[in-house]
Each structure stands twice: as structure tokens, then as C-alpha cells.
Design a protein around this motif. Sequence first.
Motif, PDB file in Angstrom:
ATOM      1  N   LEU A  28      45.920  40.799  43.774  1.00  0.00           N
ATOM      2  CA  LEU A  28      44.856  41.647  44.310  1.00  0.00           C
ATOM      3  C   LEU A  28      45.102  43.083  43.849  1.00  0.00           C
ATOM      4  N   LYS A  29      44.048  43.719  43.355  1.00  0.00           N
ATOM      5  CA  LYS A  29      44.120  45.120  42.931  1.00  0.00           C
ATOM      6  C   LYS A  29      42.983  45.870  43.621  1.00  0.00           C
ATOM      7  N   VAL A  30      43.329  46.768  44.513  1.00  0.00           N
ATOM      8  CA  VAL A  30      42.338  47.493  45.310  1.00  0.00           C
ATOM      9  C   VAL A  30      42.147  48.893  44.748  1.00  0.00           C
ATOM     10  N   ALA A  31      40.892  49.249  44.467  1.00  0.00           N
ATOM     11  CA  ALA A  31      40.545  50.599  44.026  1.00  0.00           C
ATOM     12  C   ALA A  31      39.626  51.227  45.061  1.00  0.00           C
ATOM     13  N   VAL A  32      39.939  52.446  45.482  1.00  0.00           N
ATOM     14  CA  VAL A  32      39.125  53.160  46.473  1.00  0.00           C
ATOM     15  C   VAL A  32      38.312  54.229  45.762  1.00  0.00           C
ATOM     16  N   GLN A  33      36.986  54.093  45.865  1.00  0.00           N
ATOM     17  CA  GLN A  33      36.064  55.073  45.293  1.00  0.00           C
ATOM     18  C   GLN A  33      35.023  55.390  46.355  1.00  0.00           C
ATOM     19  N   PRO A  34      35.068  56.564  46.953  1.00  0.00           N
ATOM     20  CA  PRO A  34      34.222  56.891  48.111  1.00  0.00           C
ATOM     21  C   PRO A  34      32.736  56.609  47.923  1.00  0.00           C
ATOM     22  N   ALA A  35      32.213  56.779  46.714  1.00  0.00           N
ATOM     23  CA  ALA A  35      30.780  56.590  46.513  1.00  0.00           C
ATOM     24  C   ALA A  35      30.427  55.198  45.980  1.00  0.00           C
ATOM     25  N   ALA A  36      31.416  54.332  45.842  1.00  0.00           N
ATOM     26  CA  ALA A  36      31.192  53.025  45.209  1.00  0.00           C
ATOM     27  C   ALA A  36      30.651  51.988  46.186  1.00  0.00           C
ATOM     28  N   GLN A  37      29.945  51.012  45.628  1.00  0.00           N
ATOM     29  CA  GLN A  37      29.534  49.835  46.382  1.00  0.00           C
ATOM     30  C   GLN A  37      30.707  48.862  46.440  1.00  0.00           C
ATOM     31  N   VAL A  38      30.802  48.118  47.524  1.00  0.00           N
ATOM     32  CA  VAL A  38      31.854  47.105  47.631  1.00  0.00           C
ATOM     33  C   VAL A  38      31.636  46.057  46.544  1.00  0.00           C
ATOM     34  N   HIS A  39      32.691  45.779  45.796  1.00  0.00           N
ATOM     35  CA  HIS A  39      32.549  44.885  44.644  1.00  0.00           C
ATOM     36  C   HIS A  39      33.875  44.191  44.356  1.00  0.00           C
ATOM     37  N   ALA A  40      33.808  42.950  43.898  1.00  0.00           N
ATOM     38  CA  ALA A  40      35.000  42.203  43.497  1.00  0.00           C
ATOM     39  C   ALA A  40      34.732  41.522  42.164  1.00  0.00           C
ATOM     40  N   ALA A  41      35.757  41.477  41.311  1.00  0.00           N
ATOM     41  CA  ALA A  41      35.611  40.843  39.996  1.00  0.00           C
ATOM     42  C   ALA A  41      36.976  40.418  39.492  1.00  0.00           C
ATOM     43  N   LEU A  42      36.978  39.360  38.678  1.00  0.00           N
ATOM     44  CA  LEU A  42      38.213  38.871  38.066  1.00  0.00           C
ATOM     45  C   LEU A  42      38.427  39.635  36.765  1.00  0.00           C
ATOM     46  N   ARG A  43      39.578  40.294  36.657  1.00  0.00           N
ATOM     47  CA  ARG A  43      39.887  41.084  35.470  1.00  0.00           C
ATOM     48  C   ARG A  43      41.305  40.756  35.013  1.00  0.00           C
ATOM     49  N   GLY A  44      41.389  39.888  34.006  1.00  0.00           N
ATOM     50  CA  GLY A  44      42.695  39.483  33.514  1.00  0.00           C
ATOM     51  C   GLY A  44      43.489  38.765  34.584  1.00  0.00           C
ATOM     52  N   ALA A  45      44.674  39.280  34.877  1.00  0.00           N
ATOM     53  CA  ALA A  45      45.543  38.659  35.883  1.00  0.00           C
ATOM     54  C   ALA A  45      45.278  39.185  37.281  1.00  0.00           C
ATOM     55  N   TYR A  46      44.196  39.963  37.428  1.00  0.00           N
ATOM     56  CA  TYR A  46      43.924  40.598  38.715  1.00  0.00           C
ATOM     57  C   TYR A  46      42.565  40.197  39.267  1.00  0.00           C
ATOM     58  N   LEU A  47      42.503  40.128  40.593  1.00  0.00           N
ATOM     59  CA  LEU A  47      41.218  40.043  41.273  1.00  0.00           C
ATOM     60  C   LEU A  47      41.001  41.450  41.836  1.00  0.00           C
ATOM     61  N   ALA A  48      40.148  42.195  41.163  1.00  0.00           N
ATOM     62  CA  ALA A  48      39.975  43.615  41.461  1.00  0.00           C
ATOM     63  C   ALA A  48      38.850  43.820  42.471  1.00  0.00           C
ATOM     64  N   VAL A  49      39.144  44.608  43.484  1.00  0.00           N
ATOM     65  CA  VAL A  49      38.174  44.910  44.528  1.00  0.00           C
ATOM     66  C   VAL A  49      37.997  46.429  44.616  1.00  0.00           C
ATOM     67  N   THR A  50      36.755  46.862  44.568  1.00  0.00           N
ATOM     68  CA  THR A  50      36.435  48.279  44.720  1.00  0.00           C
ATOM     69  C   THR A  50      35.765  48.480  46.074  1.00  0.00           C
ATOM     70  N   VAL A  51      36.278  49.432  46.849  1.00  0.00           N
ATOM     71  CA  VAL A  51      35.743  49.703  48.188  1.00  0.00           C
ATOM     72  C   VAL A  51      35.652  51.218  48.391  1.00  0.00           C
ATOM     73  N   PRO A  52      34.749  51.663  49.277  1.00  0.00           N
ATOM     74  CA  PRO A  52      34.626  53.107  49.526  1.00  0.00           C
ATOM     75  C   PRO A  52      35.727  53.678  50.405  1.00  0.00           C
ATOM     76  N   GLN A  53      36.447  52.814  51.121  1.00  0.00           N
ATOM     77  CA  GLN A  53      37.534  53.283  51.970  1.00  0.00           C
ATOM     78  C   GLN A  53      38.616  52.216  52.052  1.00  0.00           C
ATOM     79  N   ARG A  54      39.851  52.643  52.264  1.00  0.00           N
ATOM     80  CA  ARG A  54      40.963  51.703  52.304  1.00  0.00           C
ATOM     81  C   ARG A  54      41.094  51.128  53.718  1.00  0.00           C
ATOM     82  N   ALA A  55      40.491  49.978  53.914  1.00  0.00           N
ATOM     83  CA  ALA A  55      40.549  49.292  55.200  1.00  0.00           C
ATOM     84  C   ALA A  55      40.486  47.792  54.924  1.00  0.00           C
TER      85      ALA A  55
END
Length: 251
Positions: free
Chosen positions: A104-131
Motif C-alpha cells: 500500500l502506498k498512500v499519497a495525501v493531496q488536499p485537493a485530490a479526489q479519493v482514488h486507488a490504482a495498481l502501479r507496479g508493485a504498489y496499490l497506490a491510494v490518493t486521499v485529501p487527508q491522512r485518515a
Amino acid sequence: MTEVARGLAGEQRIRYGDEIIRFRVRVQPDRRLPRVAIHVEPDGRVLVDAPSGATPASVLAAVRKRSLWISRHIEAARVRHDGLQGREYVSGESLLYLGRRYRLKVAVQPAAQVHAALRGAYLAVTVPQRAPEPIRDALEAWYRQRAREVLAQRLEAVAATLRWVRSVPEMRLRSMTVQWGSCSPAGRITLNPMLVKAPRECIDYVVLHELVHLLHHNHSPAFYRTLDRHMPAWPALKKKLDGMAEDVFRT
């Protein structure tokens, strides 16, 4: 209603030393073998399959005779379950998809929409806040979408090999805590979306199991003969899938 069904309806229990063993009896009218079969599910539930001619006394005697074996398997299930902690939803956690492990790879971007995608060896999740909640929701949505596509593909592929399946049955997804799938009397196939975490060959086993129920809506010897004919290795695949159950269902 048979004698065994009348005498052992609902949850039953016996005492084994200081332990209470709880179990449920499933009467199988088409069961040719006269003996009682006992199963301990991956979550520790005990199921007892009995032919319709069995008596309540004979079923209880069979369970008592195998009390030590049952107790050991229940304890093994408990140990597996206790060894798995709940997820924290932080970068670095291990996640399953089609039998492979990803980080799991979590990226926090305040203005981003919640999103998940498979990227190489990671399941990357983008969220507006770390929770934990938005990360968990993003992962569940991603798994469900992948399940909708992958399980539909496997259902179509396996169904195409079976002569009794005239058209691909209707499929729906339903989250279940202890079941991989089911087949309704009307022929609708229900699959657990978390099945998409398992290897493809295990997915195909579950799909075949449910499709065989279109021909034999029970777990009779004829059901298992058909399963054997189309997938001789199914016992090993079932064992593999059951061994993954706690990890697959972990949230």
C-alpha cells in the motif's frame, strides 16, 4: 422432515473436557456414504454432513468420537485469526490481488479526489487527508470494481466449458464474511468481491463449484463426481483458498 433433522435442528453442542464444541448438522438426502462427515471451516465453524437415514444418536456419537480432532482444528483456526491484526491503512502494508502481494502506498493531496490504482508493485491510494476511513473506502471501491470485471470474465470462461450451461448465468457481488459464493435455486450466481484477492485458479474453482450447482443443487456424490471430472485438483485449490481466508477477509 427426517429423524436427524428433527432431533438436531439448529446449533448443537457437546462437551469435550472443559471445552464446548458447537456445530450444525446438514442433512444430505442424496449422500450415498452412510458415515457422517465433519468439517471445520477456516473461521472455526463446525459443520456435520449426515445422510438422511442417520439418527441423532449416531451423529452425536460421530462428533464425540472425533472431538480431539475437532478441538485441534478449532484451535488452529483461532490461532490464525488472532495472529492477524486489523489494518492501519498506512504505506507499506501488504495487500493481496489475484494471489500476489502488493504494498500500500498512500499519497495525501488536499485537493485530490479519493482514488486507488495498481502501479507496479504498489496499490497506490490518493486521499485529501491522512485518515484510515477514506483509504479503506478507496481500497474497497477498487477491489469491488476489479471484482466486477475479473469475476465476470472468469464466470464466462468457465461456463463456456460446461455443456449444461446454455448461457452465462446472472452474477452479482455480495460481501460475505465466511462464504466465497453461492448459487440460488433460480440459477443466479453470487460471488464475494474479496475473491478477487485470490489466485485465478482458486477463483475458477469457486466459479466451477457454483456452476456445478446448476446441475446438482446439493453436495451429493454426483455433485463431487462432476467437480472431480472438470477440475481434478479442486481439493488442493480449496485447501489453498481456505488457508488464505483470514488474510483475504481482514479489514
